[in-house]
Design an enzyme around this catalytic site. Structure first.
Site, short mmCIF file in Angstrom:
data_model
loop_
_atom_site.label_atom_id
_atom_site.label_comp_id
_atom_site.label_asym_id
_atom_site.label_seq_id
_atom_site.Cartn_x
_atom_site.Cartn_y
_atom_site.Cartn_z
CB SER A 1 -0.95 -0.05 1.21
OG SER A 1 -1.92 0.96 1.14
CG ASP B 1 -6.43 -3.65 -3.43
OD1 ASP B 1 -7.22 -2.73 -3.14
OD2 ASP B 1 -5.20 -3.59 -3.20
CG HIS C 1 -5.78 -2.16 0.20
ND1 HIS C 1 -4.84 -2.21 -0.80
CD2 HIS C 1 -5.26 -1.36 1.17
CE1 HIS C 1 -3.80 -1.46 -0.48
NE2 HIS C 1 -4.02 -0.95 0.72
#
Length: 384
Positions: free
Chosen positions: A149, A321, A354
């Site tokens: 991320s 995601d 995610h």
């Protein structure tokens, strides 16, 4: 037996110039290390954290239950990033609320708590600060920089700011920049915080209060975006928290009470978050996410921006995601291939959204393990 983690801290007196034009001095960085640095200091792996994580990447704290590092399934003895072979470093970024200098600390120029006066920091600023820490640890070149991320953005930025210092980059569930939808989610979360009556323009410390209501809402918004629709439906669906009511539908028909399980779950996550996270830190980190865009200086040409990167890459994305979709990782893959770089790419079909980059998935962990196994073999060959 679990790896025992020991937090450390290093203070830097020299001013750190920031992209905004401001600077910060007499700041500290909290960090942890796992494994042993080899004789030629060639086996160091830097792990960069995402929004609400910290330097506590792996292991547990002695005498503390439920203190596992946030990537403990990834890093440790015999794990994909094997600390029997690699020296792993986790660093808490400037502006965070987990030990490194941030808004809740004293500004040496005023003697007062920074609060809203803490300077804006960017991904590039974090990488510069991390590089200073590597200098202090005597590590001239990293075997790898990795992150998921926002951590993946930092890993990418390392390859652009210090290409000669990175031998490999591992970028997981990340993107070359945020799209408009992501910026919009961040802005709604920030507005929830700054409009909380207890925010006091970011100087709530002086008033002895915490804008918990805003933090709760910000976390609830964020948490929705970290999960996939499939996971939410499977885990919660339309289940009611208390189905025993006085009517046939099972509903209480109220606009105030918590009725659905998903509502209860989100409120629980929001309550927990507001107890440990700092509101100004949330504003700083989400804005750093918004600002990151290495292609901006190249007229939006990502291939031109990534021409500075020279090391091999491993990129990983997850099918469900939608916050950092596989399409965004493929943009990075294409731009790197345009520059004839060595790129490995895995797109994992996982249901978790995610958050998949933090969870157990044999295929995902297997890809990382294989990549680091090959890296360790090359290190051994170079040392022979």
């Amino acid at each position: 037996m679990s790896l025992i983690a020991t937090p450390e801290s290093m203070t830097f007196s020299a001013a750190l110039p920031l992209q905004s034009g401001a600077s910060i001095r007499d700041y500290s960085l909290s960090y942890e290390t796992y494994g042993q640095l080899n004789a030629d200091k060639s086996n160091a792996v830097l792990v960069c954290h995402a929004l609400n994580a910290s330097h506590h990447v792996a292991g547990v704290y002695a005498g503390q239950d439920k203190s596992e590092g946030w990537w403990d399934n990834m890093i440790g003895p015999g794990k994909p990033v094997d600390t029997d072979r690699f020296f792993v470093i986790g660093v808490n970024n400037l502006g965070s609320c987990f030990g490194s200098t941030g808004p809740m600390h004293i500004n040496p120029d005023t003697g007062l708590v920074y609060g809203a006066d803490f300077p804006v920091v960017t991904v590039e600023d974090w990488v510069t600060a991390q590089a200073r820490l590597m200098d202090a640890l005597g590590i001239a070149q990293l075997a790898a920089v990795m992150g998921g991320s926002l951590g993946g953005m930092q890993a990418l930025s390392w390859t652009l700011q210090y290409p000669e210092r990175v031998k490999h980059a591992v970028v997981v569930a990340s993107a070359p920049n945020l799209n408009a939808e992501n910026i919009a989610f961040n802005e709604v979360a920030r507005r929830a915080i700054v409009t909380d009556p207890d925010f006091h323009a970011g100087h709530f410390y002086q008033h002895g209060v915490i804008p918990k209501r805003g933090l709760r809402i910000a976390r609830m918004i964020g948490h929705i975006t970290y999960l996939s629709d499939d996971v939410m439906n499977t885990k919660f669906g339309r289940q009611l928290r208390d189905a025993v009511t006085s009517n046939d539908t099972g509903y209480k028909y109220t606009t105030q009470d918590v009725e659905f399980q998903i509502e209860s779950y989100l409120r629980h996550q929001g309550d927990k978050f507001s107890d440990y996270f700092d509101a100004n830190t949330y504003l700083l980190i989400t804005r750093a996410l918004d600002y990151f865009d290495p292609a901006r200086a190249f007229g939006g040409d990502l291939s031109a921006a990534l021409a500075r990167a020279t090391c091999p890459f491993l990129l990983i994305s997850f099918s469900t995601d939608w916050r950092f979709s596989p399409a965004r990782s493929r943009e990075l893959v294409k731009a790197l291939l345009d520059n004839h770089r060595d790129v490995s790419y895995a797109e994992i079909d996982a249901p978790h959204g995610h958050d998949a980059f933090l969870l157990e998935d044999a295929r995902y962990l297997g890809v990382v393990r294989s990549y680091f196994d090959n890296m360790a073999q090359r290190l051994n060959q170079e040392a022979a």
